[in-house]
Design an enzyme around this catalytic site. Structure first.
Site, PDB file in Angstrom:
ATOM      1  N   GLU A 225      38.269  41.626  31.242  1.00  0.00           N
ATOM      2  CA  GLU A 225      38.484  41.780  32.676  1.00  0.00           C
ATOM      3  C   GLU A 225      37.429  42.700  33.302  1.00  0.00           C
ATOM      4  OE1 GLU A 225      42.180  42.940  35.697  1.00  0.00           O
ATOM      5  OE2 GLU A 225      42.148  43.745  33.659  1.00  0.00           O
TER       6      GLU A 225
ATOM      7  N   LYS B  69      43.789  36.655  40.453  1.00  0.00           N
ATOM      8  CA  LYS B  69      44.917  37.360  39.830  1.00  0.00           C
ATOM      9  C   LYS B  69      46.102  37.443  40.780  1.00  0.00           C
ATOM     10  CE  LYS B  69      45.684  41.721  37.284  1.00  0.00           C
ATOM     11  NZ  LYS B  69      44.959  42.921  36.780  1.00  0.00           N
TER      12      LYS B  69
ATOM     13  N   CYS C 125      45.145  39.890  32.912  1.00  0.00           N
ATOM     14  CA  CYS C 125      45.754  41.175  32.583  1.00  0.00           C
ATOM     15  C   CYS C 125      47.229  41.293  32.974  1.00  0.00           C
ATOM     16  CB  CYS C 125      44.935  42.311  33.178  1.00  0.00           C
ATOM     17  SG  CYS C 125      45.208  43.903  32.335  1.00  0.00           S
TER      18      CYS C 125
END
Length: 295
Positions: A43, A118, A155
């Site tokens: 990331e 995300k 994540c």
């Protein structure tokens, strides 16, 4: 292709964005030379993890992401030359005042397949991402690449079974999770093992529940907080899980590594037939899943 080699880049980052980018490009080349077909970065690989603090100046690290941007063009050329799929996690400037934590997918012929933004944004000590990132609005999707149908989540998304399920339902056979997660030194002794075990367990469970492979790519090394307050010891240990939740490979806790793992996509049909979780889902009973809480 039934058998595909996935490549994971687990590395440390410096304050120099260009140095981090060039380092990653060299690692992509090395993984390709050693047989990797689909290669994923950690990331926000172009910088240190700046979200440890809330600082307006870090918005300058963001870049526009489209087929005309320098970063995308560089990745497209490399993907085409090496005949590999590249998944790259970037800090996206969408427009003035709107920024995203974004992953792009480049196919093995150099074509730009698109991006994922995300969806789940944390706000915890040293992980102040809500200050920087607008929640994603592109939904959960599968990218049909030369080597496999893949999904990309990022994540904090990895803690949410809904995200994994919806991505798998859209056709993904491999879920990739570019990640930046680690220990706060003050918590490591008491909670460190429990925190890591929870992280690994939840993702292995996604593999089982969805009959697919999960690939988690984490950064490594200690990064001091810009305000001098504690910092994060990233725990590395990038891994690949098969549809039974078994670890096929696992990186070290403290070393930079290029990791290659073969995944056999031909077993997914038999796994999903033997354990027919998709067949037996009671979709008529899930209406309340869209509520914040069932009072």
């Amino acid at each position: 292709m039934d058998k595909v080699n996935v490549g994971l880049i687990q590395m440390k980052c410096s304050d120099d964005l260009e140095e981090n980018f060039e380092k990653t490009l060299e690692k992509i080349k090395d993984l390709a030379r050693n047989g990797a077909n689909i290669i994923c970065t950690q990331e926000l690989f172009k910088s240190k993890y700046f979200c440890q603090v809330e600082d307006w100046s870090y918005f300058k690290l963001a870049e526009e992401i489209n087929e005309n941007s320098k970063t995308i063009k560089t990745l497209q050329t490399m993907a085409k030359d090496l005949k590999v799929v590249i998944i790259a996690s970037l800090f996206e400037k969408r427009t003035e005042g709107i920024y995203h934590n974004t992953a792009v997918v480049i196919d093995a012929d150099g074509s730009y397949l698109g991006k994922y933004r995300k969806m789940h944004i944390p706000d915890d000590p040293h992980f102040y991402e809500k200050f920087y990132f607008t929640p994603g609005d592109l939904g959960y999707k599968t990218f049909k690449t030369k080597y496999a149908d893949i999904g990309v989540l990022i994540c904090w998304d990895q803690w949410y079974p809904e995200a994994a399920r919806l991505t798998a339902l859209s056709g993904a056979k491999i879920l990739f999770y570019p990640t930046a997660i680690g220990w706060l030194p003050s918590e490591k002794e008491e909670f460190g093992n429990s925190q890591y075990n929870a992280w690994e367990t939840i993702q292995r469970s996604h593999a089982v529940a969805n009959g697919c492979y999960v690939v988690a790519i984490n950064r490594v090394g200690y990064e001091e907080s810009p305000d001098g307050n504690e910092g994060i010891e990233f725990w590395g240990q990038s891994f690949v899980s098969n549809p039974y939740g078994e670890l096929l490979v696992k990186g070290s806790v403290d070393k930079e590594e290029n990791i290659i793992c073969e995944v056999d996509l031909s077993i997914i049909d038999s796994v999903r037939t033997t354990w027919p979780f998709f067949r037996d889902r009671r979709i008529d009973s899930y209406q309340d899943i869209t509520k914040r809480f069932i009072d």
